[in-house]
Scaffold this active site. Structure first.
Site, mmCIF file in Angstrom:
data_model
loop_
_atom_site.group_PDB
_atom_site.id
_atom_site.type_symbol
_atom_site.label_atom_id
_atom_site.label_comp_id
_atom_site.label_asym_id
_atom_site.label_seq_id
_atom_site.Cartn_x
_atom_site.Cartn_y
_atom_site.Cartn_z
ATOM 1 C CG ASP A 125 -2.020 -0.956 1.233
ATOM 2 O OD1 ASP A 125 -2.192 -1.663 0.226
ATOM 3 O OD2 ASP A 125 -2.761 -1.025 2.241
ATOM 4 C CG MET A 126 1.890 5.533 -1.813
ATOM 5 S SD MET A 126 3.651 5.144 -1.591
ATOM 6 C CE MET A 126 4.100 4.592 -3.234
ATOM 7 N NE ARG A 175 -4.807 -1.591 -4.000
ATOM 8 C CZ ARG A 175 -4.374 -1.931 -2.784
ATOM 9 N NH1 ARG A 175 -3.904 -1.014 -1.960
ATOM 10 N NH2 ARG A 175 -4.406 -3.191 -2.391
ATOM 11 N N GLY A 179 -5.934 8.411 -3.684
ATOM 12 C CA GLY A 179 -5.100 8.794 -2.531
ATOM 13 C C GLY A 179 -5.992 9.286 -1.412
ATOM 14 N NE ARG A 280 -12.021 3.857 3.693
ATOM 15 C CZ ARG A 280 -10.711 3.564 3.620
ATOM 16 N NH1 ARG A 280 -10.185 2.619 4.346
ATOM 17 N NH2 ARG A 280 -9.918 4.221 2.808
HETATM 18 P P1 FDA Z 1 -14.589 9.208 -4.266
HETATM 19 O O1 FDA Z 1 -13.996 9.487 -2.943
HETATM 20 O O2 FDA Z 1 -14.974 10.352 -5.130
HETATM 21 O O3 FDA Z 1 -15.817 8.266 -4.045
HETATM 22 C C1 FDA Z 1 -16.741 7.936 -5.071
HETATM 23 C C2 FDA Z 1 -18.033 7.471 -4.425
HETATM 24 O O4 FDA Z 1 -17.807 6.245 -3.733
HETATM 25 C C3 FDA Z 1 -18.577 8.416 -3.354
HETATM 26 O O5 FDA Z 1 -19.383 9.410 -3.920
HETATM 27 C C4 FDA Z 1 -19.348 7.474 -2.466
HETATM 28 O O6 FDA Z 1 -20.598 7.176 -3.053
HETATM 29 C C5 FDA Z 1 -18.522 6.232 -2.512
HETATM 30 N N1 FDA Z 1 -17.572 6.177 -1.401
HETATM 31 C C6 FDA Z 1 -16.272 6.488 -1.426
HETATM 32 N N2 FDA Z 1 -15.710 6.261 -0.229
HETATM 33 C C7 FDA Z 1 -16.699 5.825 0.574
HETATM 34 C C8 FDA Z 1 -16.774 5.424 1.925
HETATM 35 N N3 FDA Z 1 -15.722 5.437 2.715
HETATM 36 N N4 FDA Z 1 -17.969 5.003 2.396
HETATM 37 C C9 FDA Z 1 -19.053 4.971 1.620
HETATM 38 N N5 FDA Z 1 -19.055 5.348 0.337
HETATM 39 C C10 FDA Z 1 -17.905 5.764 -0.189
HETATM 40 N N6 FDA Z 1 -5.445 5.183 -0.725
HETATM 41 C C11 FDA Z 1 -4.129 5.415 -0.458
HETATM 42 O O7 FDA Z 1 -3.735 6.561 -0.261
HETATM 43 N N7 FDA Z 1 -3.248 4.366 -0.430
HETATM 44 C C12 FDA Z 1 -3.624 3.087 -0.680
HETATM 45 O O8 FDA Z 1 -2.789 2.186 -0.650
HETATM 46 C C13 FDA Z 1 -4.996 2.844 -0.957
HETATM 47 N N8 FDA Z 1 -5.459 1.593 -1.201
HETATM 48 C C14 FDA Z 1 -6.739 1.417 -1.640
HETATM 49 C C15 FDA Z 1 -7.183 0.148 -2.035
HETATM 50 C C16 FDA Z 1 -8.432 -0.018 -2.601
HETATM 51 C C17 FDA Z 1 -8.863 -1.376 -3.060
HETATM 52 C C18 FDA Z 1 -9.302 1.109 -2.744
HETATM 53 C C19 FDA Z 1 -10.643 0.977 -3.387
HETATM 54 C C20 FDA Z 1 -8.898 2.340 -2.290
HETATM 55 C C21 FDA Z 1 -7.641 2.507 -1.737
HETATM 56 N N9 FDA Z 1 -7.216 3.746 -1.271
HETATM 57 C C22 FDA Z 1 -5.884 3.936 -0.969
HETATM 58 C C23 FDA Z 1 -8.206 4.827 -1.036
HETATM 59 C C24 FDA Z 1 -8.359 5.726 -2.225
HETATM 60 O O9 FDA Z 1 -7.180 6.485 -2.389
HETATM 61 C C25 FDA Z 1 -9.548 6.690 -2.064
HETATM 62 O O10 FDA Z 1 -9.386 7.478 -0.959
HETATM 63 C C26 FDA Z 1 -10.887 6.020 -1.958
HETATM 64 O O11 FDA Z 1 -10.968 4.925 -2.819
HETATM 65 C C27 FDA Z 1 -12.010 7.014 -2.328
HETATM 66 O O12 FDA Z 1 -11.825 7.490 -3.631
HETATM 67 P P2 FDA Z 1 -12.745 7.061 -4.869
HETATM 68 O O13 FDA Z 1 -11.852 6.898 -6.052
HETATM 69 O O14 FDA Z 1 -13.554 5.894 -4.520
HETATM 70 O O15 FDA Z 1 -13.602 8.348 -5.181
#
Ligand code: FDA
Length: 299
Positions: A125-126, A175, A179, A280
């Site tokens: 992970d980052m 991945r 962020g 989260r």
């Molecule tokens: P965005 O935040 O715009 O979310 C899109 C939509 O998804 C929202 O409108 C909402 O509907 C839904 N949603 C998003 N988050 C939610 C939540 N917590 N609860 C409910 N609904 C939610 N980051 C990092 O810095 N280092 C890492 O190693 C990782 N690893 C990682 C693994 C995996 C499998 C995922 C999916 C994500 C990560 N992340 C991460 C987190 C990532 O950087 C990011 O913060 C989140 O995925 C939220 O961004 P989205 O791209 O989903 O868009």
């Protein structure tokens, strides 16, 4: 983050842990490895893959970091014994990166070595930007010895496209996410559209180079655009997967699965669920509001 959102997150932070748990249980498989194995079995039965994460980060003494590595080794054993369709995700600071780079390198190397023996894979992970270079260094060193290891890039960092250009040369398995940490404006994009634009730019350079990528997002816009890019660039299905967090946008998860694409769910478990939960919550003000309401209605 809006002022209201900020206040909600602060309100949640001062609540009893029990109240935060009401919300957290949707995002976490449980306290034990058995809970996590059961959750992965449930996902696998629907054709969904998983990556297992032992909750915890920012460990500042070697003893704790070694204990975290031992737990991660148990995860690999459990994946193997239960024939799970899953791999392992780890946080570099949990393995000791904030203590000493070489110590963390050796710890992660041991995990990747073990994963190799059972034909599995470790995703590093980052974390926040003080660790970006260190994490990439550790990854590169391990990659010299083992290929069953991958890294994460964050589209909100201004440096990420350049990192991808360099890492592409190593056939890196990525991945790609937006962020999650709060970073200084000097080094990160803050605007949603700019982050999306950078995400797609980085995704294209990865795919163009034939590297494998986990498209980690719940953003419907990015998922739709990724579908489009995959089609236009004629990318084979075995060169990418979608990834999501446990308990988030299960509707989209099922759609991707039904569309015949590979989808992997990040399944965290363990006793150290508090920091993960607060992050989260910071992402999703609606849930923070919901929890505040729920908490007060209990009193
Ligand atoms: P965005 O935040 O715009 O979310 C899109 C939509 O998804 C929202 O409108 C909402 O509907 C839904 N949603 C998003 N988050 C939610 C939540 N917590 N609860 C409910 N609904 C939610 N980051 C990092 O810095 N280092 C890492 O190693 C990782 N690893 C990682 C693994 C995996 C499998 C995922 C999916 C994500 C990560 N992340 C991460 C987190 C990532 O950087 C990011 O913060 C989140 O995925 C939220 O961004 P989205 O791209 O989903 O868009």
């Amino acid at each position: 983050m809006s002022l209201f959102h900020n206040l909600l997150v602060k309100a949640v932070q001062v609540m009893p842990t029990k109240a935060v748990w009401f919300f957290s249980k949707n995002y976490i498989a449980g306290n034990t490895l058995t809970d996590a194995v059961n959750k992965v079995k449930e996902l696998n039965s629907k054709g969904i893959l998983a990556t297992l994460d032992v909750l915890g980060e920012s460990i500042n003494n070697e003893e704790e970091a070694v204990a975290a590595k031992i737990e991660a080794l148990k995860v690999l054993d459990a994946i193997h014994e239960n024939k799970l369709n899953a791999n392992l995700s780890i946080k570099p600071t949990q393995m000791g990166l904030s203590i000493n780079e070489d110590f963390a390198y050796k710890q992660i190397l041991e995990l990747v070595h073990k994963a190799k023996q059972i034909n599995n894979f470790v995703r590093i992970d980052m974390e926040d930007s003080p660790y970006t270079d260190l994490t990439i260094n550790v990854y590169k060193k391990i990659f010299q010895e083992y290929k069953n290891v991958g890294i994460v890039l964050q589209a909100y960092l201004k440096r990420t496209y350049d990192d991808a250009v360099i890492l592409n040369k190593l056939s890196t398995n990525y991945r790609l996410c937006k962020g999650i940490y709060v970073e200084p404006a000097a080094i990160s994009y803050k605007d949603k559209q700019t982050i999306r634009k950078n995400y797609l730019k980085v995704l294209k350079t990865i795919l163009k180079n034939g590297n494998y990528v986990g498209i980690a997002t719940h953003d419907k816009y990015l998922i739709d655009e990724s579908y489009q890019i995959i089609k236009e660039m004629n990318i084979p299905k075995d060169k990418f997967e979608f990834q999501m967090l446990l308990g988030v946008r299960e509707d989209l998860r099922d759609k991707i699965n039904n569309d015949g694409y590979r989808i992997r769910i990040y399944v965290p478990y363990g006793k150290d669920w508090y920091a993960y939960s607060i992050r989260r919550l910071q992402e999703n003000p609606n849930i923070a509001g919901h929890i505040v309401k729920e908490f007060f209605s209990f009193r």
